[in-house]
Structure formats: C-alpha cells, structure tokens
Design an enzyme around this catalytic site. Structure first.
Site, PDB file in Angstrom:
ATOM      1  N   ASP A 104      -0.244 -52.516  58.499  1.00  0.00           N
ATOM      2  CA  ASP A 104       0.355 -51.315  59.072  1.00  0.00           C
ATOM      3  C   ASP A 104      -0.668 -50.714  60.049  1.00  0.00           C
ATOM      4  O   ASP A 104      -0.783 -51.163  61.185  1.00  0.00           O
ATOM      5  CB  ASP A 104       0.680 -50.391  57.888  1.00  0.00           C
ATOM      6  CG  ASP A 104       1.435 -49.156  58.250  1.00  0.00           C
ATOM      7  OD1 ASP A 104       2.643 -49.235  58.476  1.00  0.00           O
ATOM      8  OD2 ASP A 104       0.815 -48.071  58.281  1.00  0.00           O
ATOM      9  N   LYS A 132       3.423 -54.562  61.265  1.00  0.00           N
ATOM     10  CA  LYS A 132       4.082 -53.526  62.074  1.00  0.00           C
ATOM     11  C   LYS A 132       3.155 -53.206  63.238  1.00  0.00           C
ATOM     12  O   LYS A 132       2.347 -52.268  63.147  1.00  0.00           O
ATOM     13  CB  LYS A 132       4.256 -52.247  61.243  1.00  0.00           C
ATOM     14  CG  LYS A 132       5.196 -52.328  60.074  1.00  0.00           C
ATOM     15  CD  LYS A 132       5.286 -50.934  59.449  1.00  0.00           C
ATOM     16  CE  LYS A 132       5.758 -50.968  58.043  1.00  0.00           C
ATOM     17  NZ  LYS A 132       5.630 -49.666  57.361  1.00  0.00           N
ATOM     18  N   ARG A 166       9.303 -54.306  43.500  1.00  0.00           N
ATOM     19  CA  ARG A 166       8.556 -55.491  43.930  1.00  0.00           C
ATOM     20  C   ARG A 166       9.356 -56.769  43.682  1.00  0.00           C
ATOM     21  O   ARG A 166       9.126 -57.788  44.304  1.00  0.00           O
ATOM     22  CB  ARG A 166       7.235 -55.602  43.161  1.00  0.00           C
ATOM     23  CG  ARG A 166       6.250 -54.484  43.448  1.00  0.00           C
ATOM     24  CD  ARG A 166       4.902 -54.802  42.822  1.00  0.00           C
ATOM     25  NE  ARG A 166       4.026 -53.653  42.757  1.00  0.00           N
ATOM     26  CZ  ARG A 166       3.253 -53.220  43.739  1.00  0.00           C
ATOM     27  NH1 ARG A 166       3.233 -53.855  44.893  1.00  0.00           N
ATOM     28  NH2 ARG A 166       2.479 -52.162  43.597  1.00  0.00           N
TER      29      ARG A 166
HETATM   30  P1  5GP Z   1      -2.849 -50.433  56.372  1.00  0.00           P
HETATM   31  O1  5GP Z   1      -4.242 -50.243  55.881  1.00  0.00           O
HETATM   32  O2  5GP Z   1      -2.682 -51.617  57.291  1.00  0.00           O
HETATM   33  O3  5GP Z   1      -2.308 -49.167  56.976  1.00  0.00           O
HETATM   34  O4  5GP Z   1      -1.958 -50.594  55.118  1.00  0.00           O
HETATM   35  C1  5GP Z   1      -1.737 -51.752  54.460  1.00  0.00           C
HETATM   36  C2  5GP Z   1      -1.146 -51.438  53.105  1.00  0.00           C
HETATM   37  O5  5GP Z   1      -0.256 -50.330  53.180  1.00  0.00           O
HETATM   38  C3  5GP Z   1      -0.301 -52.562  52.602  1.00  0.00           C
HETATM   39  O6  5GP Z   1      -1.030 -53.460  51.839  1.00  0.00           O
HETATM   40  C4  5GP Z   1       0.739 -51.855  51.759  1.00  0.00           C
HETATM   41  O7  5GP Z   1       0.243 -51.662  50.469  1.00  0.00           O
HETATM   42  C5  5GP Z   1       0.899 -50.503  52.399  1.00  0.00           C
HETATM   43  N1  5GP Z   1       2.075 -50.454  53.282  1.00  0.00           N
HETATM   44  C6  5GP Z   1       2.098 -50.320  54.624  1.00  0.00           C
HETATM   45  N2  5GP Z   1       3.361 -50.301  55.083  1.00  0.00           N
HETATM   46  C7  5GP Z   1       4.149 -50.453  53.993  1.00  0.00           C
HETATM   47  C8  5GP Z   1       5.567 -50.538  53.830  1.00  0.00           C
HETATM   48  O8  5GP Z   1       6.386 -50.483  54.749  1.00  0.00           O
HETATM   49  N3  5GP Z   1       6.006 -50.724  52.547  1.00  0.00           N
HETATM   50  C9  5GP Z   1       5.164 -50.784  51.487  1.00  0.00           C
HETATM   51  N4  5GP Z   1       5.725 -50.956  50.294  1.00  0.00           N
HETATM   52  N5  5GP Z   1       3.832 -50.711  51.613  1.00  0.00           N
HETATM   53  C10 5GP Z   1       3.328 -50.548  52.855  1.00  0.00           C
END
Ligand code: 5GP
Length: 181
Positions: A104, A132, A166
């Site tokens: 994300d 994303k 999940r």
């Molecule tokens: P980042 O550090 O890239 O922002 O976040 C990664 C983590 O955020 C992922 O491993 C996940 O746990 C959570 N995450 C980000 N987007 C989503 C989403 O759309 N759905 C869910 N369930 N978790 C997300």
C-alpha cells in the site's frame, strides 16, 4: 458481520489468483536457478499466498516468517513499522524474497528490506499478491506483483478486516458503508 454483507464486489477471483501464481512461480524459478532461496512471509496476511506460491517454485528454498504491524485496527497506515515477531534464520549472504499480501504505502516493505540488508542479506526482492500503486508513499521496487489494484480496502485470501474474512477464496472490496452502520 456475514461476508455477504461486508463484500461490495469481487475484485480478483480464486481462478485468476491461481493462474497468476503459476506465472510468478515460473518467473521466480527462472530467476533463482542454482541459488538457495530464503522466502520470508510477512504474517499474517501473506500466509495463504505464500503457501500457494512456494508450491509453484522449483528451486531449493527455505522459509521463515515475521510479523510486522503499521496499521492497528484502522484503514490507514501509521507509517511506523513495528516487528511483532521476528525470523529465526541468519540472513547473512542469503538471497531473500519477502512475500507480502499487499503493498500500500510501501512503508512496511521498505522497512523490512532495509532491515534484511542491514543484517547482511546478499539480495532482497519482493513478491506481493496485490499492489496499490496510487497509494505509494515510498518508492520501492516490487519485482513479483500478482495484481495491481485501485485504491480500495480489500479482504479475503489471507487479508483481513479486524482479523476476520481471511478465509474468503476471492479478493473482495469491502463495503465501507456497512461498517458505519
Ligand atoms: P504498507 O506498509 O505498504 O502501507 O502496508 C502494507 C500492509 O497494510 C499490508 O501487509 C496489509 O496488512 C495492510 N493493508 C494495506 N492495504 C490493505 C487492504 O486493502 N486490505 C487489508 N486487509 N490490509 C491492507
């Protein structure tokens, strides 16, 4: 809440996931010929993806897991990554693939990748089932991406909403209106 109430729509089907993982497995197999690969899964979201991915990889590999948290019980990342469970493998000189459910902001993987290099890894690549790109806040190369998806909160195939859902076989978009009820 029942899955049929929380799911707005199916974004990626079980069949699409299966086919894409086969392709990614072949690509990884080609890229790591003759190497010993250490595959590290980021818990909890990545475990189902990782279980399917490693069975499509045909090179010597070992596995380990860690858990990292940057969200708490909300939709937005806090930006501060905490390792809540660490690997037990010595990564010095190892060729690593970090396996995530979704990238994300990129904060989590950026942190984990740097950490593995600090610990002496030889190479660190990333595989994620979902990405994303529009949400990225740190530039981080992701070598093996399953699907690029739009900016929506998704559940299923390992991904949760407050630890639930999940077990859903498809990746589904959450109906956030239902959550406010
Ligand atoms: P980042 O550090 O890239 O922002 O976040 C990664 C983590 O955020 C992922 O491993 C996940 O746990 C959570 N995450 C980000 N987007 C989503 C989403 O759309 N759905 C869910 N369930 N978790 C997300």
């Amino acid at each position: 809440m029942q899955p049929d109430k929380i799911v707005l729509k199916t974004l990626v089907t079980e069949q699409q996931i299966k086919e894409r993982i086969k392709e990614l497995g072949q690509q990884i197999t080609q890229d790591y010929q003759g190497k010993d690969l250490l595959i590290i899964g980021v818990l909890k979201g990545a475990w189902i993806y990782m279980a399917d991915l490693i069975r499509e990889i045909d090179v010597n590999c070992t596995v380990d897991f860690l858990a990292a948290s940057s969200y708490g019980a909300s939709f937005e990342t806090s930006g501060v990554v905490t390792i809540t469970r660490d690997i037990s493998t010595d990564v010095r000189g190892k060729d690593i693939i970090l396996v995530e459910d979704i990238v994300d902001s990129g904060f989590t993987l950026n942190h984990l990748k740097n950490l593995m290099y600090e610990r002496g890894a030889n190479s660190v690549r990333i595989s994620t089932l979902l990405s994303k790109p529009s949400r990225r806040r740190v530039e981080i190369p992701v070598e093996y991406v399953g699907f690029e998806i739009p900016d929506a909160f998704v559940i299923g195939y390992g991904l949760d909403y407050i630890e639930k859902y999940r077990h859903l076989k498809d990746v589904c978009v959450v109906n956030t209106d239902m959550l406010n009820d």
